[in-house]
Design a protein around this motif. Structure first.
Motif, PDB file in Angstrom:
ATOM      1  N   TYR A   1       9.845 -12.555 -19.409  1.00 49.18           N
ATOM      2  CA  TYR A   1      11.083 -13.207 -18.992  1.00 49.18           C
ATOM      3  C   TYR A   1      12.303 -12.424 -19.490  1.00 49.18           C
ATOM      4  N   SER A   2      12.297 -12.048 -20.753  1.00 48.51           N
ATOM      5  CA  SER A   2      13.462 -11.347 -21.311  1.00 48.51           C
ATOM      6  C   SER A   2      13.661  -9.974 -20.672  1.00 48.51           C
ATOM      7  N   ASN A   3      12.588  -9.243 -20.414  1.00 53.36           N
ATOM      8  CA  ASN A   3      12.718  -7.935 -19.756  1.00 53.36           C
ATOM      9  C   ASN A   3      13.237  -8.071 -18.330  1.00 53.36           C
ATOM     10  N   GLN A   4      12.746  -9.070 -17.617  1.00 55.15           N
ATOM     11  CA  GLN A   4      13.178  -9.265 -16.228  1.00 55.15           C
ATOM     12  C   GLN A   4      14.645  -9.675 -16.146  1.00 55.15           C
TER      13      GLN A   4
ATOM     14  N   TYR B   1      21.390  -6.668  -8.038  1.00 56.34           N
ATOM     15  CA  TYR B   1      21.109  -8.094  -8.141  1.00 56.34           C
ATOM     16  C   TYR B   1      22.301  -8.839  -8.726  1.00 56.34           C
ATOM     17  N   THR B   2      22.393 -10.107  -8.350  1.00 52.01           N
ATOM     18  CA  THR B   2      23.363 -11.016  -8.947  1.00 52.01           C
ATOM     19  C   THR B   2      22.593 -12.191  -9.531  1.00 52.01           C
ATOM     20  N   LEU B   3      22.731 -12.396 -10.826  1.00 50.38           N
ATOM     21  CA  LEU B   3      22.056 -13.512 -11.482  1.00 50.38           C
ATOM     22  C   LEU B   3      22.789 -14.801 -11.145  1.00 50.38           C
ATOM     23  N   LEU B   4      22.083 -15.764 -10.567  1.00 49.34           N
ATOM     24  CA  LEU B   4      22.686 -17.039 -10.176  1.00 49.34           C
ATOM     25  C   LEU B   4      22.587 -18.073 -11.292  1.00 49.34           C
ATOM     26  N   SER B   5      21.431 -18.168 -11.932  1.00 51.94           N
ATOM     27  CA  SER B   5      21.253 -19.078 -13.064  1.00 51.94           C
ATOM     28  C   SER B   5      19.950 -18.731 -13.766  1.00 51.94           C
ATOM     29  N   ASN B   6      19.844 -19.164 -15.016  1.00 55.26           N
ATOM     30  CA  ASN B   6      18.600 -18.986 -15.758  1.00 55.26           C
ATOM     31  C   ASN B   6      18.491 -20.073 -16.806  1.00 55.26           C
ATOM     32  N   GLY B   7      17.288 -20.267 -17.317  1.00 55.92           N
ATOM     33  CA  GLY B   7      17.083 -21.296 -18.324  1.00 55.92           C
ATOM     34  C   GLY B   7      15.620 -21.654 -18.465  1.00 55.92           C
ATOM     35  N   THR B   8      15.387 -22.797 -19.064  1.00 55.90           N
ATOM     36  CA  THR B   8      14.031 -23.281 -19.309  1.00 55.90           C
ATOM     37  C   THR B   8      13.890 -24.674 -18.719  1.00 55.90           C
TER      38      THR B   8
ATOM     39  N   ASN C   1       6.798 -25.484 -21.238  1.00 56.47           N
ATOM     40  CA  ASN C   1       8.111 -24.876 -21.111  1.00 56.47           C
ATOM     41  C   ASN C   1       8.025 -23.703 -20.156  1.00 56.47           C
ATOM     42  N   ILE C   2       8.762 -23.794 -19.093  1.00 56.42           N
ATOM     43  CA  ILE C   2       8.738 -22.767 -18.058  1.00 56.42           C
ATOM     44  C   ILE C   2      10.084 -22.067 -18.059  1.00 56.42           C
ATOM     45  N   GLN C   3      10.062 -20.776 -18.286  1.00 57.89           N
ATOM     46  CA  GLN C   3      11.277 -19.982 -18.261  1.00 57.89           C
ATOM     47  C   GLN C   3      11.517 -19.540 -16.832  1.00 57.89           C
ATOM     48  N   CYS C   4      12.745 -19.712 -16.361  1.00 56.35           N
ATOM     49  CA  CYS C   4      13.017 -19.370 -14.969  1.00 56.35           C
ATOM     50  C   CYS C   4      14.408 -18.778 -14.822  1.00 56.35           C
ATOM     51  N   PHE C   5      14.573 -18.001 -13.775  1.00 55.74           N
ATOM     52  CA  PHE C   5      15.895 -17.526 -13.400  1.00 55.74           C
ATOM     53  C   PHE C   5      15.957 -17.372 -11.893  1.00 55.74           C
ATOM     54  N   PHE C   6      17.158 -17.542 -11.367  1.00 54.74           N
ATOM     55  CA  PHE C   6      17.436 -17.416  -9.948  1.00 54.74           C
ATOM     56  C   PHE C   6      18.390 -16.244  -9.779  1.00 54.74           C
ATOM     57  N   PHE C   7      18.126 -15.414  -8.785  1.00 56.81           N
ATOM     58  CA  PHE C   7      19.004 -14.279  -8.540  1.00 56.81           C
ATOM     59  C   PHE C   7      19.093 -14.009  -7.053  1.00 56.81           C
ATOM     60  N   GLN C   8      20.062 -13.188  -6.694  1.00 58.17           N
ATOM     61  CA  GLN C   8      20.263 -12.815  -5.294  1.00 58.17           C
ATOM     62  C   GLN C   8      20.240 -11.305  -5.189  1.00 58.17           C
ATOM     63  N   ILE C   9      19.550 -10.794  -4.168  1.00 59.14           N
ATOM     64  CA  ILE C   9      19.563  -9.366  -3.885  1.00 59.14           C
ATOM     65  C   ILE C   9      20.843  -9.092  -3.112  1.00 59.14           C
ATOM     66  N   VAL C  10      21.704  -8.256  -3.665  1.00 62.56           N
ATOM     67  CA  VAL C  10      23.046  -8.050  -3.115  1.00 62.56           C
ATOM     68  C   VAL C  10      22.985  -7.471  -1.705  1.00 62.56           C
TER      69      VAL C  10
ATOM     70  N   ASN D   1      17.851 -14.820  -1.610  1.00 64.48           N
ATOM     71  CA  ASN D   1      17.753 -15.546  -2.874  1.00 64.48           C
ATOM     72  C   ASN D   1      16.311 -15.544  -3.349  1.00 64.48           C
ATOM     73  N   CYS D   2      16.139 -15.341  -4.647  1.00 62.97           N
ATOM     74  CA  CYS D   2      14.811 -15.296  -5.245  1.00 62.97           C
ATOM     75  C   CYS D   2      14.833 -16.078  -6.555  1.00 62.97           C
ATOM     76  N   SER D   3      13.666 -16.502  -6.966  1.00 60.84           N
ATOM     77  CA  SER D   3      13.527 -17.139  -8.274  1.00 60.84           C
ATOM     78  C   SER D   3      12.222 -16.690  -8.898  1.00 60.84           C
ATOM     79  N   VAL D   4      12.212 -16.655 -10.217  1.00 55.60           N
ATOM     80  CA  VAL D   4      11.036 -16.243 -10.967  1.00 55.60           C
ATOM     81  C   VAL D   4      10.791 -17.287 -12.051  1.00 55.60           C
ATOM     82  N   PHE D   5       9.543 -17.715 -12.172  1.00 54.98           N
ATOM     83  CA  PHE D   5       9.135 -18.690 -13.177  1.00 54.98           C
ATOM     84  C   PHE D   5       8.007 -18.080 -13.998  1.00 54.98           C
TER      85      PHE D   5
END
Length: 167
Positions: A80-83, A93-100, A107-116, A121-125
């Motif tokens: 999660y931290s490397n990504q 990329y533009t980071l839209l949001s991240n958190g847990t 506990n699921i770590q996730c972030f949402f981003f957009q490919i410019v 829009n993409c998300s990773v969990f």
């Protein structure tokens, strides 16, 4: 009427109630299950298997055009931290949001981003279940309208991930 007929009717009634409970509360009956590595995952409603690999699968929903890739084997640097560091440092990329997100004690770590380039829009969990790390990558959704839906889909996948003892 003989007492045996009454007993048979009672048994049939009890069996019908049990079948009703099994079909409504089981995560396997009524939904397709897919093997990924040594684990089994039930597909969310409306999704079908698009690609099947040994350590990853791709499922898609033809109605919403959402695609979900689930990885059961991660590279040592796929964290999660490397990504998030890569997303923040790249102009692609533009980071839209991240958190847990806490889903049933996980506990699921996730972030949402957009490919410019293409505004995709993409998300990773990232989550751990039974001391095994998994990654869910979603794409093809509207962040503003479908953000909660993507979290619910991830929740469904995390809840139905279980060890396949047959392997």
């Amino acid at each position: 009427m003989d007492k045996r007929y009454l007993l048979i009717i009672i048994i049939i009634f009890i069996c019908a109630i049990n079948l009703y409970l099994i079909t409504n509360f089981s995560d396997v009956v009524g939904s397709a299950s897919v093997d990924i590595g040594n684990y089994t995952i039930s597909l969310p409603k409306g999704f079908s298997l698009y690609e099947d690999g040994n350590d990853q699968i791709l499922i898609s929903n033809p109605n919403s055009h959402m695609r979900i890739r689930i990885y059961s084997t991660l590279a040592p640097d796929d964290t999660y931290s490397n990504q998030t560091r890569e997303i923040n440092s790249s102009s692609k990329y533009t980071l839209l949001s991240n958190g847990t997100v806490n889903i049933n004690g996980n506990n699921i770590q996730c972030f949402f981003f957009q490919i410019v380039e293409d505004h995709n829009n993409c998300s990773v969990f990232y989550y751990t279940k039974n001391n095994h790390n998994f990654k869910i990558f979603m794409s093809g959704f509207n962040y503003d309208l479908q953000r909660n839906e993507s979290v619910e889909l991830a929740e469904s996948i995390v809840d139905t991930t279980r060890i396949n003892y047959k392997k």
